[in-house]
Scaffold this motif. Structure first.
Motif, PDB file in Angstrom:
ATOM      1  N   MET A 114       4.875  -3.678 -10.278  1.00  0.00           N
ATOM      2  CA  MET A 114       5.768  -3.341  -9.173  1.00  0.00           C
ATOM      3  C   MET A 114       5.536  -4.329  -8.035  1.00  0.00           C
ATOM      4  O   MET A 114       4.427  -4.445  -7.510  1.00  0.00           O
ATOM      5  CB  MET A 114       5.512  -1.912  -8.698  1.00  0.00           C
ATOM      6  N   GLU A 115       6.580  -5.044  -7.686  1.00  0.00           N
ATOM      7  CA  GLU A 115       6.473  -6.102  -6.692  1.00  0.00           C
ATOM      8  C   GLU A 115       7.267  -5.757  -5.434  1.00  0.00           C
ATOM      9  O   GLU A 115       8.044  -4.812  -5.399  1.00  0.00           O
ATOM     10  CB  GLU A 115       6.975  -7.419  -7.291  1.00  0.00           C
ATOM     11  N   ASN A 116       7.023  -6.577  -4.397  1.00  0.00           N
ATOM     12  CA  ASN A 116       7.775  -6.490  -3.137  1.00  0.00           C
ATOM     13  C   ASN A 116       7.607  -5.155  -2.416  1.00  0.00           C
ATOM     14  O   ASN A 116       8.503  -4.703  -1.700  1.00  0.00           O
ATOM     15  CB  ASN A 116       9.273  -6.740  -3.381  1.00  0.00           C
ATOM     16  N   LEU A 117       6.452  -4.505  -2.627  1.00  0.00           N
ATOM     17  CA  LEU A 117       6.191  -3.238  -1.936  1.00  0.00           C
ATOM     18  C   LEU A 117       5.047  -3.351  -0.927  1.00  0.00           C
ATOM     19  O   LEU A 117       4.830  -2.428  -0.148  1.00  0.00           O
ATOM     20  CB  LEU A 117       5.856  -2.142  -2.958  1.00  0.00           C
ATOM     21  N   ARG A 118       4.361  -4.472  -0.947  1.00  0.00           N
ATOM     22  CA  ARG A 118       3.163  -4.614  -0.102  1.00  0.00           C
ATOM     23  C   ARG A 118       3.477  -4.523   1.386  1.00  0.00           C
ATOM     24  O   ARG A 118       2.638  -4.095   2.173  1.00  0.00           O
ATOM     25  CB  ARG A 118       2.479  -5.947  -0.404  1.00  0.00           C
ATOM     26  N   SER A 119       4.661  -4.904   1.752  1.00  0.00           N
ATOM     27  CA  SER A 119       5.005  -4.919   3.187  1.00  0.00           C
ATOM     28  C   SER A 119       5.389  -3.541   3.714  1.00  0.00           C
ATOM     29  O   SER A 119       5.459  -3.335   4.935  1.00  0.00           O
ATOM     30  CB  SER A 119       6.164  -5.902   3.429  1.00  0.00           C
ATOM     31  N   LEU A 120       5.609  -2.580   2.803  1.00  0.00           N
ATOM     32  CA  LEU A 120       6.042  -1.237   3.223  1.00  0.00           C
ATOM     33  C   LEU A 120       4.824  -0.347   3.497  1.00  0.00           C
ATOM     34  O   LEU A 120       4.588   0.652   2.842  1.00  0.00           O
ATOM     35  CB  LEU A 120       6.931  -0.618   2.149  1.00  0.00           C
ATOM     36  N   LYS A 121       4.073  -0.721   4.484  1.00  0.00           N
ATOM     37  CA  LYS A 121       2.797  -0.065   4.736  1.00  0.00           C
ATOM     38  C   LYS A 121       2.943   1.366   5.255  1.00  0.00           C
ATOM     39  O   LYS A 121       2.001   2.145   5.170  1.00  0.00           O
ATOM     40  CB  LYS A 121       1.966  -0.903   5.722  1.00  0.00           C
ATOM     41  N   LYS A 122       4.098   1.705   5.793  1.00  0.00           N
ATOM     42  CA  LYS A 122       4.305   3.066   6.298  1.00  0.00           C
ATOM     43  C   LYS A 122       5.053   3.953   5.301  1.00  0.00           C
ATOM     44  O   LYS A 122       5.425   5.080   5.638  1.00  0.00           O
ATOM     45  CB  LYS A 122       5.073   3.019   7.611  1.00  0.00           C
ATOM     46  N   LEU A 123       5.232   3.454   4.106  1.00  0.00           N
ATOM     47  CA  LEU A 123       5.957   4.215   3.087  1.00  0.00           C
ATOM     48  C   LEU A 123       5.183   5.473   2.719  1.00  0.00           C
ATOM     49  O   LEU A 123       3.983   5.432   2.439  1.00  0.00           O
ATOM     50  CB  LEU A 123       6.153   3.346   1.840  1.00  0.00           C
ATOM     51  N   GLY A 167      -0.160  -2.425  -8.162  1.00  0.00           N
ATOM     52  CA  GLY A 167       0.384  -3.140  -7.015  1.00  0.00           C
ATOM     53  C   GLY A 167       0.611  -2.288  -5.786  1.00  0.00           C
ATOM     54  O   GLY A 167       1.338  -2.703  -4.868  1.00  0.00           O
ATOM     55  N   LEU A 168      -0.012  -1.113  -5.733  1.00  0.00           N
ATOM     56  CA  LEU A 168       0.165  -0.234  -4.572  1.00  0.00           C
ATOM     57  C   LEU A 168      -1.084  -0.183  -3.688  1.00  0.00           C
ATOM     58  O   LEU A 168      -1.229   0.723  -2.873  1.00  0.00           O
ATOM     59  CB  LEU A 168       0.510   1.185  -5.035  1.00  0.00           C
ATOM     60  N   GLU A 169      -1.930  -1.179  -3.844  1.00  0.00           N
ATOM     61  CA  GLU A 169      -3.214  -1.149  -3.134  1.00  0.00           C
ATOM     62  C   GLU A 169      -3.061  -1.156  -1.612  1.00  0.00           C
ATOM     63  O   GLU A 169      -3.914  -0.639  -0.890  1.00  0.00           O
ATOM     64  CB  GLU A 169      -4.077  -2.349  -3.560  1.00  0.00           C
ATOM     65  N   GLU A 170      -1.961  -1.744  -1.112  1.00  0.00           N
ATOM     66  CA  GLU A 170      -1.751  -1.835   0.334  1.00  0.00           C
ATOM     67  C   GLU A 170      -1.033  -0.602   0.902  1.00  0.00           C
ATOM     68  O   GLU A 170      -0.981  -0.421   2.114  1.00  0.00           O
ATOM     69  CB  GLU A 170      -0.920  -3.087   0.655  1.00  0.00           C
TER      70      GLU A 170
END
Length: 259
Positions: A1-10, A25-28
């Motif tokens: 799963m890509e392009n999710l790292r920037s959604l830190k408040k999700l 890929g959800l470590e962040e």
């Protein structure tokens, strides 16, 4: 799963019906509270997997997880999700009640779990065992767990455990009794016998009585207690009545009538 790292408040992530084979890929994204990854279109024979790093990142925040219909046969890795309170895992391949008991012992905040459609649901006492192991669970497979139901199972288990303990204690007592009887049977038999020459009872072994009466030897001058050198002999089978009869005959032989 890509392009999710920037959604830190999700906080809620819905990814059902995709082609995801590994949740990674959800470590962040350490603030996710809900994760829905049901019904992934997996290759035949494969199952949905979790990257340990992703599970670790979700350990504190995740409260709702939906992993239904993903051919999953083991969910013990979810033990790390300490704040999980709802788990939906219907139509998978979960088989062992012990694995679920292990998980419920770890997830102490879980109050709702749905496992409908798994083979484990057909296991004997499946529902009872899960209710007993989890104090927090309120709904299991869409059915509410009533207080009366849980209390009945707790009382039943306590009674069953008490019977097991009692049976174990009785078994130990019986073993100890059998051991005592066995030891007694192997001990030499001792009886009091009156000898005409001594006039007082002596404790001797049956084997010693037989030797004395058969050979006409003088009776022992001291009892087994008086003489520690007397060795223990095994019982040769003479009974007390036989001993008394032989002693009487011996007495009449040694005693002659007065002129």
């Amino acid at each position: 799963m890509e392009n999710l790292r920037s959604l830190k408040k999700l906080e809620k992530l819905y990814l059902g019906g995709n082609y995801i084979a590994v949740i990674e890929g959800l470590e962040e994204l350490t603030g996710i509270r809900e994760l829905h990854v049901e019904s992934q279109k997996l290759p035949l024979g494969e199952k949905l997997l979790f990257d340990p790093r992703t599970l670790h990142s979700l350990a504190k925040s995740l409260s709702i997880l939906n992993i239904s219909n993903n051919n999953i046969d083991d969910i013990r890795d979810l033990e790390i999700l300490e704040n999980l309170n709802q788990l939906i895992a219907v139509d998978n391949q979960l088989l062992h009640v012990k694995d679920l008991e292990f998980l419920l012992n770890k997830l102490i905040k879980l109050w709702k779990m749905d496992l409908n459609g798994n083979p484990v649901c057909l296991k004997p006492k499946y529902r009872d065992r899960l209710i007993l192991v989890s104090k927090s669970l309120e709904f299991l497979d869409g059915k509410e767990i009533k207080h009366m139901e849980r209390q009945f199972l707790i009382n039943w288990k306590a009674s069953k455990d008490a019977k097991k303990i009692s049976k174990k204690r009785n078994s130990k007592k019986e073993d100890a009794s059998n051991s005592y009887i066995s030891n007694f049977d192997t001990m030499p038999h001792i009886v009091p016998v009156y000898y005409p020459q001594v006039g007082k009872p002596k404790l001797v072994f049956f084997s010693a009585v037989q030797t004395y009466l058969a050979n006409g030897n003088a009776p022992p001058e001291s009892s087994h207690e008086d003489n520690p050198n007397i060795s223990e002999e095994t019982n040769t089978g003479i009974s007390l009545k036989e001993s008394e009869s032989l002693v009487t005959k011996r007495r009449s032989t040694h005693t002659s009538p007065s002129p």
